[in-house]
Design an enzyme around this catalytic site. Structure first.
Site, PDB file in Angstrom:
ATOM      1  N   SER A   1       0.801  -1.219   0.000  1.00  0.00           N
ATOM      2  CA  SER A   1       0.000   0.000   0.000  1.00  0.00           C
ATOM      3  C   SER A   1       0.841   1.279   0.000  1.00  0.00           C
ATOM      4  O   SER A   1       1.589   1.537  -0.934  1.00  0.00           O
ATOM      5  CB  SER A   1      -0.940  -0.044   1.210  1.00  0.00           C
ATOM      6  OG  SER A   1      -1.837   1.023   1.211  1.00  0.00           O
TER       7      SER A   1
ATOM      8  N   ASP B   1      -2.925   6.262  -3.099  1.00  0.00           N
ATOM      9  CA  ASP B   1      -1.755   5.674  -2.447  1.00  0.00           C
ATOM     10  C   ASP B   1      -1.202   4.574  -3.359  1.00  0.00           C
ATOM     11  O   ASP B   1      -1.674   4.383  -4.487  1.00  0.00           O
ATOM     12  CB  ASP B   1      -2.078   5.168  -1.039  1.00  0.00           C
ATOM     13  CG  ASP B   1      -3.056   4.010  -1.039  1.00  0.00           C
ATOM     14  OD1 ASP B   1      -3.767   3.826  -2.046  1.00  0.00           O
ATOM     15  OD2 ASP B   1      -3.123   3.276  -0.032  1.00  0.00           O
TER      16      ASP B   1
END
Length: 549
Positions: free
Chosen positions: A67, A283
């Site tokens: 992530s 992200d």
């Protein structure tokens, strides 16, 4: 039928566990530096297959990603059949399997799991998996594939894609041909579902100005590139930070986490974003979204998950009311203690608001209790859930006026536009653009719905985070005894003061959040509370910031 022990043994020996490490499956799955994860990925492959067998051959998802973490990290998480996070009770099994020191111990843990969970090994096993753009991803997927092969499961490689696309695929595969069919089980199915709904929702609206997307130099870049093809001229998009092959670029001074934590424009966008123009950041795996704009004085303004929740909630409540369904459909919002106090006040005046502990699984579960449940963490991760009975009502309801008919059609299309399996930065971005188009809002007008209370987040490194225990959705400390009273005394000295303390879910740090009526006071309150935590919890001297008072 027994476990294929010989096959598991032969392949497990190729993926030995590092002897000095302890792994833990948390909210984000397993996540650490990539070079120690080989054995974990192999074992997750076996675990995913057993989970599939336990659920009568339903397809389980596996996503290899870290992530918003730096490029040297990687991780892996499992996805249950409806595209939701792995059932919490199986997190314990994942942790136990990952920490078995030898192949023999690993096989012993597997046999124990089969027995205690009553898994019928004769059932089929199906796993679909994907990865983000990290350089370590290909090798880790290879280890995962060995785990899938070791137990004789059927594997489907979805390639390099975003976390939300993988969640979408899992649900689409498992609902194929049913009343709850979620869409075609392909990337193209995902793009078609989102773009078709978006075009319907903005068909009567003016085409907006170009939106700048900071792709964090991650997997969101190629997926956003493909989305542009499907959107056509309905939404002009300008992709920035889209260098997925540049070493060290991923999440580096860009992306949603950078924007949220520094409250600044990514340096690479300086001069690219014009005053008044909308921008947003994804992200590294495109499941978080942060919006922002520059005002006429070139000042940066952040529109975070709280602002998105406020914008979207008001719009949905209005549509439900206009459609004439407000007696049948109850809309609610779920937040955590990190939500800005001003956003909670704004939302509470319009619809029910519930506060739950930090972590997507808590938010998602609580949102399921509403007919339409909305949740966005302040960090930009969130979605909107339409319950199945609510979806049925939307399909069967007969509107009695043109206004009701239009509002109903909008709700039906929102149900298609929103990725309800997990927070999805691109789906959420389209949702925000729909609301802005309908309300004819600029970034500044959206921002003016309410004014954020100044806040500060500080972390204190401690020897053992487990000594810190909380209650009331993490808003009150119960341990160490007496510390909450000291925090309360401090908070009372600050106008608009609020502060809470919670242990991190992944590392030995304690996080301190504080709010007050002005920035200087919120900073001071945060550092004073952090000082109390440092003193009471045996803070690491190396981590003692000079600001501690």
């Amino acid at each position: 039928m027994a476990l294929p022990v010989d096959s598991i043994r032969a392949l497990s020996d190729l993926h030995p566990k590092p002897s000095n490490l302890k792994f833990q499956y948390g909210t984000a799955g397993f996540r650490t530096v990539a070079h120690v994860l080989d054995s974990v990925l192999f074992r997750v492959g076996v675990l995913a297959a057993l989970r599939s067998k336990k659920l009568d051959g339903k397809t389980i998802g596996v996503m290899v990603t870290a992530s918003h973490n730096p490029e040297q990290d990687n991780g892996v998480k499992l996805v249950d059949p409806r595209g939701e996070m792995l059932e919490a009770s199986w997190e314990i099994h994942a942790t136990a399997l990952s920490n078995a020191q030898t192949t023999d111990e690993f096989i012993g843990e597997l046999e124990k799991l089969v027995q205690t969970s009553k898994i019928d090994l004769s059932k089929p096993a199906r796993v679909v998996y994907a990865r983000d753009t990290r350089p370590s991803g290909a090798a880790l997927v290879s280890s995962l594939e060995d785990g899938i092969k070791a137990i004789g499961a059927e594997g489907r490689n979805a390639g390099v894609t975003t976390t939300p696309v993988l969640h979408y695929l899992v649900r689409a595969i498992n609902t194929k041909g049913t009343k709850e069919s979620y869409g075609e089980d392909s990337e193209e199915g995902y793009f078609l579902k989102l773009s078709t709904a978006f075009k319907k929702l903005v068909s009567t609206r003016q085409t907006p100005s170009a939106l700048v997307i900071d792709c964090a130099n991650g997997v969101g870049a190629p997926i956003a590139e493909r989305l542009i093809e499907y959107l056509g001229n309905s939404l002009p998009l300008v992709l920035e930070n889209a260098s997925i092959t540049t070493p060290g670029a991923l999440n580096n001074s860009c992306g949603a986490d950078y924007v949220k934590t520094t409250q600044k424009l990514p340096p690479s966008l300086a001069g690219r974003l014009q005053p008044g123009q909308r921008g947003c950041s994804l992200d590294g795996d495109a499941d978080r979204l942060m919006y922002f704009y520059l005002d006429e004085r070139n000042q940066f303004h952040m529109l975070d998950g709280d602002k998105i929740a406020a914008l979207v909630s008001a719009f949905i409540v209005e549509l439900v009311k206009t459609s004439g369904l407000d007696s049948q459909i109850k809309v609610g919002v779920v937040q955590t203690a990190y939500a800005n106090g001003a956003s909670t006040k704004y939302l509470s005046e319009r619809l029910p608001v519930k506060c739950v502990p930090t972590g997507v699984k808590h938010l998602h579960h609580a949102a399921e209790h509403y007919n339409i449940g909305i949740y966005f963490e302040a960090n930009g991760h969130g979605t909107v859930l339409f319950s199945q009975p609510t979806q049925d009502v939307l399909q069967s309801y007969e509107p009695s006026t043109p206004a009701q008919s239009t509002a109903l059609e909008h709700l039906r299309n929102l149900n298609q536009l929103i990725n309800q399996t997990v927070g999805d930065a691109l789906s959420d971005m389209l949702l925000v653009e729909v609301v802005l188009a309908h309300k004819a809002y600029s970034g500044a007008e959206w921002d003016s719905l309410y004014v954020d209370l100044p806040n500060r987040l500080v972390k204190v490194v401690v020897a053992d985070r487990n000594q810190v225990k909380t209650e009331d959705a993490e808003r009150r400390l119960v341990s160490p005894v007496g510390l909450q009273e000291k925090i309360n005394d401090l908070v009372r000295r600050y106008d608009g003061g609020r502060s809470f303390v919670r242990p991190s879910g992944t590392e030995d740090v304690v996080r301190v959040y504080a709010e007050a009526s002005n920035k200087a006071q919120s900073d001071e309150l945060a550092f004073r509370v952090a000082g109390l935590v440092y003193d009471e919890c045996g803070g690491n001297p190396a981590s003692r910031p000079k600001e501690f008072l």
